[in-house]
Design a protein around this motif. Structure first.
Motif, mmCIF file in Angstrom:
data_model
loop_
_atom_site.group_PDB
_atom_site.id
_atom_site.type_symbol
_atom_site.label_atom_id
_atom_site.label_comp_id
_atom_site.label_asym_id
_atom_site.label_seq_id
_atom_site.Cartn_x
_atom_site.Cartn_y
_atom_site.Cartn_z
ATOM 1 N N GLY A 89 0.761 -1.234 -0.045
ATOM 2 C CA GLY A 89 -0.082 0.120 0.178
ATOM 3 C C GLY A 89 0.843 1.395 -0.054
ATOM 4 O O GLY A 89 2.020 1.245 -0.171
ATOM 5 N N LYS A 90 0.256 2.244 0.143
ATOM 6 C CA LYS A 90 0.946 3.587 0.492
ATOM 7 C C LYS A 90 0.838 4.321 1.557
ATOM 8 O O LYS A 90 -0.126 4.141 2.542
ATOM 9 N N VAL A 91 2.006 4.921 2.121
ATOM 10 C CA VAL A 91 2.094 5.436 3.344
ATOM 11 C C VAL A 91 2.370 6.910 3.286
ATOM 12 O O VAL A 91 3.305 7.384 2.517
ATOM 13 N N MET A 92 1.987 7.867 4.125
ATOM 14 C CA MET A 92 1.969 9.085 4.218
ATOM 15 C C MET A 92 2.591 9.585 5.566
ATOM 16 O O MET A 92 1.962 9.304 6.318
ATOM 17 N N VAL A 93 3.750 10.338 5.598
ATOM 18 C CA VAL A 93 4.243 10.656 7.106
ATOM 19 C C VAL A 93 4.214 12.439 6.887
ATOM 20 O O VAL A 93 4.668 12.818 6.038
ATOM 21 N N CYS A 94 3.784 12.842 7.937
ATOM 22 C CA CYS A 94 3.440 14.350 8.158
ATOM 23 C C CYS A 94 4.659 14.844 8.927
ATOM 24 O O CYS A 94 4.670 14.417 9.903
ATOM 25 N N LEU A 95 5.540 15.556 8.437
ATOM 26 C CA LEU A 95 6.784 16.236 9.082
ATOM 27 C C LEU A 95 6.641 17.611 9.584
ATOM 28 O O LEU A 95 6.032 18.398 8.705
ATOM 29 N N SER A 96 7.025 18.079 10.614
ATOM 30 C CA SER A 96 7.273 19.516 11.067
ATOM 31 C C SER A 96 8.610 19.702 11.619
ATOM 32 O O SER A 96 9.058 18.752 12.209
ATOM 33 N N ALA A 97 8.713 20.890 11.784
ATOM 34 C CA ALA A 97 10.250 21.374 12.319
ATOM 35 C C ALA A 97 9.916 22.658 13.372
ATOM 36 O O ALA A 97 8.917 23.139 13.002
ATOM 37 N N TYR A 117 5.053 2.796 -0.873
ATOM 38 C CA TYR A 117 5.394 3.720 -1.450
ATOM 39 C C TYR A 117 5.134 4.897 -0.274
ATOM 40 O O TYR A 117 4.095 4.937 0.326
ATOM 41 N N LEU A 118 6.233 5.508 0.018
ATOM 42 C CA LEU A 118 6.352 6.539 1.226
ATOM 43 C C LEU A 118 6.201 7.787 0.781
ATOM 44 O O LEU A 118 7.331 8.442 -0.046
ATOM 45 N N TRP A 119 5.143 8.652 1.023
ATOM 46 C CA TRP A 119 5.300 10.233 0.684
ATOM 47 C C TRP A 119 5.588 10.655 2.123
ATOM 48 O O TRP A 119 5.148 10.702 3.100
ATOM 49 N N ALA A 120 6.756 11.706 2.131
ATOM 50 C CA ALA A 120 6.899 12.489 3.089
ATOM 51 C C ALA A 120 6.425 13.843 2.746
ATOM 52 O O ALA A 120 6.555 14.482 1.751
ATOM 53 N N VAL A 121 5.529 14.413 3.785
ATOM 54 C CA VAL A 121 4.631 15.656 3.473
ATOM 55 C C VAL A 121 4.937 16.806 4.541
ATOM 56 O O VAL A 121 5.146 16.385 5.858
ATOM 57 N N ALA A 122 5.215 17.965 4.189
ATOM 58 C CA ALA A 122 5.245 18.947 5.323
ATOM 59 C C ALA A 122 4.628 20.470 5.092
ATOM 60 O O ALA A 122 4.251 20.408 3.468
ATOM 61 N N VAL A 123 3.965 20.985 6.093
ATOM 62 C CA VAL A 123 3.346 22.258 5.515
ATOM 63 C C VAL A 123 4.146 23.406 6.125
ATOM 64 O O VAL A 123 4.610 23.379 7.348
ATOM 65 N N PRO A 170 -3.345 7.631 0.428
ATOM 66 C CA PRO A 170 -2.594 6.721 1.142
ATOM 67 C C PRO A 170 -3.467 5.826 2.009
ATOM 68 O O PRO A 170 -4.701 6.063 2.634
ATOM 69 N N ASP A 171 -2.882 4.587 2.468
ATOM 70 C CA ASP A 171 -3.489 3.511 3.292
ATOM 71 C C ASP A 171 -3.230 4.012 4.704
ATOM 72 O O ASP A 171 -4.278 3.726 5.443
ATOM 73 N N LEU A 172 -2.335 4.598 4.898
ATOM 74 C CA LEU A 172 -2.057 5.035 6.402
ATOM 75 C C LEU A 172 -1.229 6.316 6.481
ATOM 76 O O LEU A 172 -0.113 6.724 5.663
ATOM 77 N N VAL A 173 -1.744 7.251 7.376
ATOM 78 C CA VAL A 173 -1.004 8.511 7.738
ATOM 79 C C VAL A 173 -0.186 8.496 8.911
ATOM 80 O O VAL A 173 -0.990 8.126 9.986
ATOM 81 N N LEU A 174 0.866 9.078 8.999
ATOM 82 C CA LEU A 174 1.565 9.086 10.417
ATOM 83 C C LEU A 174 2.183 10.316 10.789
ATOM 84 O O LEU A 174 2.359 11.177 9.716
ATOM 85 N N CYS A 175 1.856 10.861 12.018
ATOM 86 C CA CYS A 175 2.491 11.983 12.435
ATOM 87 C C CYS A 175 3.119 12.064 13.821
ATOM 88 O O CYS A 175 2.681 10.921 14.444
ATOM 89 N N GLY A 176 3.628 12.915 14.385
ATOM 90 C CA GLY A 176 3.979 13.118 15.714
ATOM 91 C C GLY A 176 3.112 13.308 16.717
ATOM 92 O O GLY A 176 1.876 13.985 16.270
ATOM 93 N N ASP A 177 3.018 12.851 17.941
ATOM 94 C CA ASP A 177 1.921 13.040 19.020
ATOM 95 C C ASP A 177 1.993 14.365 19.467
ATOM 96 O O ASP A 177 1.235 14.891 19.977
ATOM 97 N N ARG A 178 3.170 15.310 19.288
ATOM 98 C CA ARG A 178 2.999 16.697 19.419
ATOM 99 C C ARG A 178 4.375 17.318 18.481
ATOM 100 O O ARG A 178 5.384 16.656 18.369
#
Length: 606
Positions: free
Chosen positions: A331-339, A379-385, A433-441
């Motif tokens: 499947g497809k995975v999307m990870v949301c990143l922040s700095a 397939y892993l997508w890295a996404v940031a806003v 994506p089948d799954l979206v991941l992000c940090g808990d804070r």
């Protein structure tokens, strides 16, 4: 629609402190206070002008409570809704804000009113190295979570006002996972920062054999063991269990200090403890000034007497959650990143200039977990806003194995967490994506709201504080952190949102060759037309030095530098109600009696 301004609060945790905070804010606004209580057979005891009581909503589901609160808030339109910054309170607050399109602020230390119809919220910034006042502007309610430490010292006397029972039907809720099992960790497997009970030892324990007594007692109390720096330097405990200014800063419900005198560096580390028991042979030890119960005696002898009595009881057996196998579902995975600004750098923090931006610890866990779940066939997508400061984290994700990187630009104007959640939801709807991941804070805001709001917007199940995950046969299996040193095994349907717990998974460092290759890979840039929601806006009105919360059991005057806070700490504390003296058997009985009164043990046998 009410004609008089109202400040609401949900007393899930630290109810007296929330009632006091709501009354203080209402006084500055000329408003009335309203407590909202859910669940059958709940005590309506909170000091407020009115109590809204909805007995038909259970307390086991944050989605149901959020739906009920949102329903009431839409009808009455209060100026503010206050909640505790507990795991459940943070989830409910984030979901309510997403329900009604309101701004979400937290965890806050203090609230005020500008006199121009705007609420001001004091919140930590830059990884708690600074603080900022946020000004909430626009129409509609604002949802605020208040830190538990800031609430514990607040009290409000009074009786509840008119009780209004809500008889509306239970509202439909968003999908959620199925809890399969709960596992209470063994003391040695429990992190010192997550335990409700910490049994700590210092030089007075005399050696490793003395620390073995601490481990035995911790196994009966469902807690873990901490240590002072001298004990760690002597090799009696591992470095990761050191508590103090050069170690961990913790906030357990109960801190049992055995053979610890209370040096200033150590007191800084256990400042958030709700209650302290101190055992020491020195009646002048500084630790006694913070103790709810002080026992004057040899800690080793007292603990030996305690364990002799506890040996007649069955010792709780800790357990470990099952091992999750590698993912097998394509499947497809999307990870949301922040700095956010590097917490180790204080240069230019007054204006937010000159501070390097780094990937937050929780976001690093999310990326590491996404790489683990992805394996080699997804397939892993890295996404940031954000802006150009997010290019570094995206390049890091590409170097570690992400196949695609997407940078979503922010529209003109101030952005809040709900606007970010909407932009990420739009991106997820496009990438599917089948799954979206992000940090808990996040490192910068620390609200922990984006994941909950993203799941609400997409109507997907959400699991927070995840430490491990696996995709198998179309199902998602996760192991999540829970309060009190526990782990929970949860099964969820796909698609779903996971919020990774800080420090749960170690992020590998890419080789130089992979970093060079990642620099040549393209980053897709997307510029949205707008945030896509109508919440109130947030504006940073001022930045300043960090504001201490509560050290021990009393409020310390605000001061910008750690040495001043330590001086205030040592200058006086909660007056001791007197030390308990006697032989080890007598002291052991008093200790067991105290632990029993807190529900940690069955009644002791005399």
């Amino acid at each position: 629609m009410v004609t008089v301004a109202e400040v609401w609060f949900w007393p899930q945790r630290e109810g007296e402190g929330l009632a006091a905070a709501a009354a203080s804010l209402a006084h500055t606004m000329g408003a009335r206070t309203v407590a909202v209580v859910f669940g059958p057979q709940q005590q309506v005891q909170w000091a407020a002008d009115e109590v809204l009581y909805w007995p038909y909503i259970g307390l086991e589901s944050g989605t149901a409570i959020a739906a009920g609160l949102a329903h009431l808030v839409k009808e009455r339109r209060p100026s503010a809704l206050l909640l505790p910054a507990s795991p459940l309170g943070s989830e409910v607050g984030a979901r309510v804000a997403a329900h009604i399109g309101a701004s979400f602020v937290g965890p806050c230390l203090r609230l005020d009113h500008s006199g121009k119809g705007r609420i001001l919220a004091l919140r930590p910034a830059f990884g708690c190295r600074a603080s900022c006042w946020l000004e909430v502007w626009g129409e509609g309610p604002v949802v605020v979570t208040l830190s538990l430490e800031s609430l514990r010292s607040r009290r409000l006397s009074g009786s509840p006002g008119r009780v209004t029972e809500i008889r509306d039907e239970v509202l439909p809720v968003a999908p959620r996972g199925r809890m399969v099992g709960i596992y209470a960790l063994k003391p040695e497997d429990m992190d010192v920062g997550e335990a409700d009970v910490v049994v700590a030892g210092g030089r007075g324990m005399g050696g490793k054999d003395g620390f073995q007594l601490l481990w035995e007692l911790a196994s009966y109390l469902g807690g873990t063991v901490g240590a002072t720096r001298p004990a760690v330097d002597a090799g009696w405990a591992p470095k990761e269990r050191q508590i103090g200014s050069s170690g961990r800063i913790i906030s357990p419900k109960l801190y049992l200090a055995c053979g610890i005198s209370g040096a200033s560096q150590h007191l800084v580390g256990m400042r958030g403890a709700q209650e302290v028991i101190a055992i020491n042979t020195d009646p002048g030890a500084p630790i006694f000034s913070l103790a709810t119960l002080g026992l004057l005696g040899d800690a080793r002898q007292v603990l030996q007497a305690v364990l002799e009595r506890l040996s007649l009881m069955a010792r709780p057996q800790g357990s470990s959650p099952p091992f999750l196998p590698p993912s097998t579902w394509p499947g497809k995975v999307m990870v949301c990143l922040s700095a956010g600004p590097d917490p180790e750098s204080l240069v230019g923090y007054e204006k937010g200039e000159g501070v390097p931006f780094v990937l937050g610890p929780a976001d690093a866990s999310a990326l590491a977990l996404a790489l683990k779940v992805k394996g080699t066939d997804k397939y892993l997508w890295a996404v940031a806003v954000g802006g150009e400061e997010m290019e570094g984290p995206l390049r890091l994700a590409l170097a570690l194995g992400a196949q695609g990187a997407l940078l979503v630009g922010t529209p003109a104007g101030e952005m809040d967490v709900l606007a970010t959640a909407y932009l990420l939801a739009q991106t997820a709807q496009e990438l599917r994506p089948d799954l979206v991941l992000c940090g808990d804070r996040s490192l910068q805001g620390g609200t922990g709201a984006v994941g909950w709001q993203l799941a609400h917007i997409l109507s997907w199940p959400c699991v927070a504080h995840v430490v491990d995950a696996s995709l198998s046969d179309g199902a998602l299996w996760t192991i999540a952190w829970a309060e009190g040193g526990r782990r929970v095994l949860i099964e969820s349907s796909l698609p779903a949102v996971l919020m990774a717990r800080e420090g749960a998974v170690s992020l590998p460092y890419p080789s130089v060759r992979k970093q060079i290759k990642a620099r040549a890979q393209p980053i897709i840039r997307k510029v949205p037309s707008g945030p896509g929601h109508g919440s109130r806006g947030l504006k940073v009105s001022s930045l300043g030095p960090p504001k201490p919360m509560r050290l021990g059991f009393y409020q310390v005057e605000e001061s910008p530098w750690p040495w001043q806070r330590v001086a205030a700490l040592l200058g006086g504390g909660r007056p001791s109600s007197g030390l308990v003296t006697g032989d080890p058997e007598t002291l052991a009985f008093h200790l067991l009696e105290f632990l029993t009164s807190r529900g940690l043990l069955a009644p002791p046998k005399k």
